[in-house]
Motif scaffolding. Structure first.
Motif, PDB file in Angstrom:
ATOM      1  N   UNK A   1       0.843  -1.203   0.000  1.00  0.00           N
ATOM      2  CA  UNK A   1       0.000   0.000   0.000  1.00  0.00           C
ATOM      3  C   UNK A   1       0.869   1.240   0.000  1.00  0.00           C
ATOM      4  N   UNK A   2       0.305   2.319  -0.500  1.00  0.00           N
ATOM      5  CA  UNK A   2       1.006   3.590  -0.647  1.00  0.00           C
ATOM      6  C   UNK A   2       0.119   4.712  -0.120  1.00  0.00           C
ATOM      7  N   UNK A   3       0.704   5.635   0.626  1.00  0.00           N
ATOM      8  CA  UNK A   3      -0.066   6.756   1.164  1.00  0.00           C
ATOM      9  C   UNK A   3       0.720   8.048   0.991  1.00  0.00           C
ATOM     10  N   UNK A   4       0.056   9.081   0.511  1.00  0.00           N
ATOM     11  CA  UNK A   4       0.606  10.434   0.515  1.00  0.00           C
ATOM     12  C   UNK A   4      -0.171  11.208   1.570  1.00  0.00           C
ATOM     13  N   UNK A   5       0.410  11.334   2.743  1.00  0.00           N
ATOM     14  CA  UNK A   5      -0.300  11.968   3.853  1.00  0.00           C
ATOM     15  C   UNK A   5      -0.544  13.448   3.572  1.00  0.00           C
ATOM     16  N   UNK A   6       0.256  14.042   2.682  1.00  0.00           N
ATOM     17  CA  UNK A   6       0.093  15.469   2.372  1.00  0.00           C
ATOM     18  C   UNK A   6      -1.132  15.743   1.521  1.00  0.00           C
ATOM     19  N   UNK A   7      -1.653  14.726   0.830  1.00  0.00           N
ATOM     20  CA  UNK A   7      -2.857  14.903   0.006  1.00  0.00           C
ATOM     21  C   UNK A   7      -4.009  14.022   0.457  1.00  0.00           C
ATOM     22  N   UNK A   8      -3.742  13.077   1.363  1.00  0.00           N
ATOM     23  CA  UNK A   8      -4.780  12.174   1.835  1.00  0.00           C
ATOM     24  C   UNK A   8      -5.022  10.987   0.927  1.00  0.00           C
ATOM     25  N   UNK A   9      -4.195  10.780  -0.101  1.00  0.00           N
ATOM     26  CA  UNK A   9      -4.378   9.656  -1.025  1.00  0.00           C
ATOM     27  C   UNK A   9      -3.848   8.367  -0.400  1.00  0.00           C
ATOM     28  N   UNK A  10      -4.572   7.273  -0.622  1.00  0.00           N
ATOM     29  CA  UNK A  10      -4.184   5.971  -0.079  1.00  0.00           C
ATOM     30  C   UNK A  10      -4.577   4.888  -1.074  1.00  0.00           C
ATOM     31  N   UNK A  11      -3.610   4.030  -1.426  1.00  0.00           N
ATOM     32  CA  UNK A  11      -3.831   2.966  -2.401  1.00  0.00           C
ATOM     33  C   UNK A  11      -3.356   1.645  -1.816  1.00  0.00           C
ATOM     34  N   UNK A  12      -4.058   0.564  -2.180  1.00  0.00           N
ATOM     35  CA  UNK A  12      -3.697  -0.761  -1.675  1.00  0.00           C
ATOM     36  C   UNK A  12      -3.973  -1.809  -2.745  1.00  0.00           C
ATOM     37  N   UNK A  13      -3.104  -2.837  -2.793  1.00  0.00           N
ATOM     38  CA  UNK A  13      -3.325  -3.941  -3.720  1.00  0.00           C
ATOM     39  C   UNK A  13      -2.680  -5.204  -3.178  1.00  0.00           C
ATOM     40  N   UNK A  14      -3.063  -6.337  -3.762  1.00  0.00           N
ATOM     41  CA  UNK A  14      -2.504  -7.642  -3.400  1.00  0.00           C
ATOM     42  C   UNK A  14      -1.763  -8.210  -4.594  1.00  0.00           C
ATOM     43  N   UNK A  15      -0.659  -8.930  -4.311  1.00  0.00           N
ATOM     44  CA  UNK A  15       0.150  -9.564  -5.347  1.00  0.00           C
ATOM     45  C   UNK A  15       0.257 -11.043  -5.021  1.00  0.00           C
ATOM     46  N   UNK A  16       0.212 -11.877  -6.057  1.00  0.00           N
ATOM     47  CA  UNK A  16       0.278 -13.316  -5.777  1.00  0.00           C
ATOM     48  C   UNK A  16       1.110 -14.083  -6.793  1.00  0.00           C
ATOM     49  N   UNK A  17       1.937 -13.402  -7.567  1.00  0.00           N
ATOM     50  CA  UNK A  17       2.826 -14.098  -8.491  1.00  0.00           C
ATOM     51  C   UNK A  17       4.028 -13.215  -8.788  1.00  0.00           C
ATOM     52  N   UNK A  18       5.160 -13.895  -9.053  1.00  0.00           N
ATOM     53  CA  UNK A  18       6.385 -13.181  -9.430  1.00  0.00           C
ATOM     54  C   UNK A  18       6.622 -11.971  -8.521  1.00  0.00           C
TER      55      UNK A  18
END
Length: 873
Positions: free
Chosen positions: A140-157
């Motif tokens: 997951x990635x967050x830019x606290x200065x803009x309030x953006x938050x992204x999350x994902x799952x990975x299951x290969x390579x």
């Protein structure tokens, strides 16, 4: 500890709880550092190292910075990868009984910066959290200065996928947890290649149940399914650990992140790190500058929000025809109405960074000037919204609806904050006259004290009949009434004697005491009241965070769409047809960057045809510097631009969706890991062949050039056969090579087409025509290119002689080495043959081959085999 002074004991206690950070310890008007922190900070910040008594006649190393200019010093430490713990005085030293209470109010790290002076307005400042177990990972990635938050799952390579996600977001700080060995291998690579701070965190921080509660509490949800994260255990652990880390850094302020985008890789085109670098999407390979990149071409944005969103779009091309066409429709409407597009651009020019302004307001770090910037931007919104009325495209209609004009916020700030507020919020002068009656009265007391004193003096003279009575002031006794000895018999009984001097008496009255309290305390009370009022205003505005964020997102989208439209008009781009055909058909296509940098001559456009049938692989031959790489890159860039929703540099274009773009263009030694150029190249090719699909676009330039001719040509042919074969890959591929023998593949395999760069030759001189034509090249023109590069003429002449010898097999130049002296011939010693002679082996081998049916490549391989047999024989 017992030997230290009380203040030093307080310092050591706070420092012990924040071992990983440099402690900025507030003492009066300075942030001081002591002991090891002082030694380190004095070196990094070039400060004078002094000493302070810390008890028992001992000295502690010390250095400090003024608190009002601390941001620049903190920024320098953060840029070097340090963390800074800010320790403030929690009570007024003048009112404190004993040792002033102090506590950490915030820990500043590279990924948690809020201050505008420490941030690049055109880039997000992401912090990342990775948690991997076995073959599964959450990131997951967050830019606290803009309030953006992204999350994902990975299951290969995992290793490659994690690196690609990191390349997509370019975080400044990365937290890693889990049991996967590869994570530890990734850490040094991330630190060196991405220039990010990497920290391996304890497994306890990623405990699933704890993280689940943190996530649900933060977003006020009852189940993970409400967030679309049910069953994504690793992603939940990564997200929960990140949220707890952010809460720990913000300390005194609740974490104000209220939305999350849980995305999947299937939403966006795959672009790995090598492709981002080779296509120069955000910066050039050579000097790491924006000029010369695709971002440089497309960026006509007017706001910081638009600049960041444009970078995001370039990093994440879409894989949905519907979403792409939605953007295209908006760009076309703006493209067809340059007057509207120009007016929107003018209006956007005055817009401040709403995303970061509201974040600083929410976290209580914004000052009066930032509230005024917010108000100034809000003042532009009604006219901006009016321009978007009755738009036809769905996306522009959506932007119109999302634009909240925020009149209530504007009215509050305009009515409460002065036009030009001071930088500091704790020194008064920030609240507008008329907003608060008590503030107005206190200011009258501050500025009108002399009038009050003069009025009292006049009234007391008239009342007592003492003509020379006067009101005076000194720091010891404050305000007083002074009467000379000749009139002291007329002093009323209500006067209280304060001081006796040689020729006069000094008195006070209750009225004078009250006036003194009002005047002397007015400034302090006014400053404190103004700060409380400002904080209330800031809190009221912060409650509108979601409305401001929604509006800022709409402005960012509008800014990027306007940028696309203006670039399309200026550079004569066309709207591409985007579909699922699997084709790439371009008419008079151009390289978006090179055409703008080609000042000397006009750019030569070229057509292109790629599909999943007869035109799967284009084998492109021709000399170096003729334009093969430019041609291949422009096709890849046009496909990428089309999937951004942008118009493209061509007369017409049809783009069948590309799921991934891979490039193998140039390589260099990786000495740190002990890999040669050829090994790096083979690693990249192996990764491409493993991960590409039939819907991918491959750009392969000079495969196999880092080894011997036969080995390299064999590898190149094998790769070519693999990518063209539908049973193995069958991907659309641009394959540039100097192995002219590979042009025969057009006759041997379906789906291969030969193309070359047209060259005009006059004697020993050549001219690159930059035109792509059907058919293979008849020569590599290597010596002619070397001549153009400036090699000395004797070298060129000798190269031609050597080339003729190699082509004819005859020596045409005399040997320069002196002949050896003749030795007396001796009869050979008799030998016993244990193995068949080389001649007989060669003869036997030749009997098995019909040399008349050999292809050129098979013939060369046979010659190589026979030469090896002769050498060994």
């Amino acid at each position: 500890m017992a030997e230290l002074s009380p203040m030093m004991q307080q310092y050591q206690k706070i420092k012990a709880e924040n071992q990983g950070a440099i402690l900025f310890f507030r003492l009066g008007d300075f942030y001081e550092m002591f002991f090891d922190d002082a030694v380190l900070a004095s070196k990094e910040l070039e400060l004078t190292l002094t000493a302070r008594d810390c008890g028992q006649n001992k000295k502690a190393p010390m250095c400090g910075v003024p608190y009002h200019s601390s941001e620049s010093y903190i920024a320098r430490l953060i840029s070097k990868g340090y963390k800074v713990a800010i320790c403030e005085q929690m009570e007024d030293p003048a009112l404190a009984k004993g040792l002033v209470k102090r506590d950490i109010i915030r820990v500043v790290t590279p990924g948690t910066v809020l201050e505008g002076s420490m941030l690049d307005e055109g880039k997000n400042n992401f912090i990342c959290s990775i948690y991997a177990i076995g073959d599964h990972a959450g990131i997951c990635f967050c830019d606290i200065s803009t309030g953006e938050l992204y999350s994902t799952s990975l299951d290969k390579d995992l290793e490659n996928e994690i690196l690609n996600e990191l390349g997509r977001f370019s975080p400044r700080e990365i937290l890693i947890g889990g049991e996967t060995v590869n994570m530890k291998k990734l850490a040094p690579f991330i630190r060196d290649k991405l220039s990010a701070c990497v920290e391996m965190r304890e497994d306890a921080e990623f405990e699933l149940e704890t993280c689940r509660r943190t996530v649900l509490e933060q977003f006020k949800k009852e189940t993970l399914d409400d967030l679309g994260m049910e069953g994504q255990d690793q992603a939940v652990s990564a997200l929960g650990a990140l949220l707890n880390y952010l809460k720990d850094t913000q300390r005194k302020v609740p974490l104000k992140i209220n939305r999350i985008e849980n995305y999947t890789q299937a939403q966006f085109m795959g672009i790995d790190l090598n492709t981002r670098r080779n296509l120069e999407l955000l910066e050039t390979m050579r000097n790491k500058e924006k000029r010369g990149s695709l971002l440089w071409v497309l960026d006509q944005t007017k706001t910081a929000m638009g600049k960041r969103l444009l970078r995001t779009w370039i990093e994440q091309p879409l894989l949905s025809c519907g979403k792409i066409i939605r953007r295209q429709n908006a760009v076309e409407e703006l493209y067809c109405d340059p007057f509207l597009c120009g007016n929107l651009a003018d209006q956007l020019t005055g817009v401040f960074d709403l995303q970061r302004l509201i974040t600083r307001i929410v976290y209580g770090t914004a000052n009066g000037r930032e509230l005024r910037s917010l108000s100034a931007t809000i003042g532009l919104l009604p006219e901006l919204k009016k321009m978007l009325e009755n738009r036809k495209s769905e996306l522009l209609q959506s932007i119109y609806e999302d634009l909240d004009t925020l009149e209530d916020v504007h009215d509050l700030i305009e009515g409460s904050i002065v036009d030009d507020p001071p930088f500091s919020v704790r020194e008064g002068g920030i609240i507008r006259e008329g907003y608060n009656q008590e503030v107005d009265e206190l200011r009258k007391d501050m500025t009108g004290g002399k009038d009050y004193v003069a009025a009292i003096e006049k009234r007391e003279r008239e009342k007592t009949g003492i003509p020379k009575l006067r009101v005076g002031y000194n720091r010891v006794f404050g305000y007083y009434l002074e009467v000379t000895n000749s009139y002291k018999d007329q002093v009323p009984d209500s006067y209280i004697r304060k001081q006796t001097l040689t020729n006069c008496e000094r008195y006070v009255t209750q009225e004078l005491k009250d006036l003194e309290g009002r005047i002397l305390g007015a400034k302090d009370r006014c400053v404190q009241l103004e700060y409380r009022l400002f904080d209330d205003i800031r809190t009221t505005v912060s409650a509108q965070q979601e409305r401001v964020q929604k509006t800022s997102n709409a402005i960012a989208q509008l800014d990027v769409l306007c940028s696309f439209a203006r670039v399309a008009v200026k550079n004569q781009y066309c709207r591409p047809e985007v579909n699922l055909s699997g084709k790439i058909v371009l008419k008079e296509s151009r390289h978006p960057v090179v055409e703008l940098l080609s000042d000397a001559s006009p750019f030569v456009p070229n057509d292109a045809l790629l599909d999943q049938d007869e035109n799967r692989v284009l084998v492109i031959t021709g000399p170096n510097m003729a334009g093969k790489s430019t041609y291949m890159r422009q096709i890849a860039l046009i496909a990428l631009m089309a999937q951004l929703g942008s118009f493209v540099p061509a007369a017409s274009a049809e783009i069948g969706l590309v799921d991934q773009i891979f490039t193998r263009v140039g390589a260099s030694d990786d000495l740190a890991s002990g890999q040669s150029t050829f090994m790096v190249e083979m690693n990249e090719v192996a990764d491409i062949l493993k991960r590409a699909t039939s819907n991918s676009l491959l750009v392969l330039d000079e495969i196999g050039r880092g080894t011997s001719t036969f080995d390299g040509m064999s590898i190149a042919r094998a790769v070519l056969e693999f990518v063209v074969d539908k049973r193995k890959l069958g991907a659309k591929t641009l394959f540039a090579t100097h192995y002219h023998e590979l042009t025969e593949m057009e006759e041997l395999m379906d789906g291969v087409k030969n193309y070359s760069i047209a060259v005009k030759k006059r004697g020993d001189d050549i001219t690159f025509l930059r035109r792509i034509i059907r058919g293979g090249a008849d020569d590599s023109y290597g010596i002619e290119v070397a001549k153009l590069a400036g090699l000395p003429q004797p070298v060129i002449n000798r190269a031609k002689q050597v080339l003729k010898e190699l082509e004819t097999g005859q020596e045409v130049t005399p040997k320069t080495k002196a002949p050896k002296k003749a030795r007396k011939e001796e009869p050979p010693a008799p030998q016993i043959s244990l193995l068949p002679s080389a001649e007989s082996e060669i003869e036997e081998r030749l009997k098995k081959v019909d040399v008349n049916t050999l292809t050129p490549i098979e013939a060369m391989n046979l010659l190589f085999e026979l030469a090896k047999m002769a050498k060994e024989g």
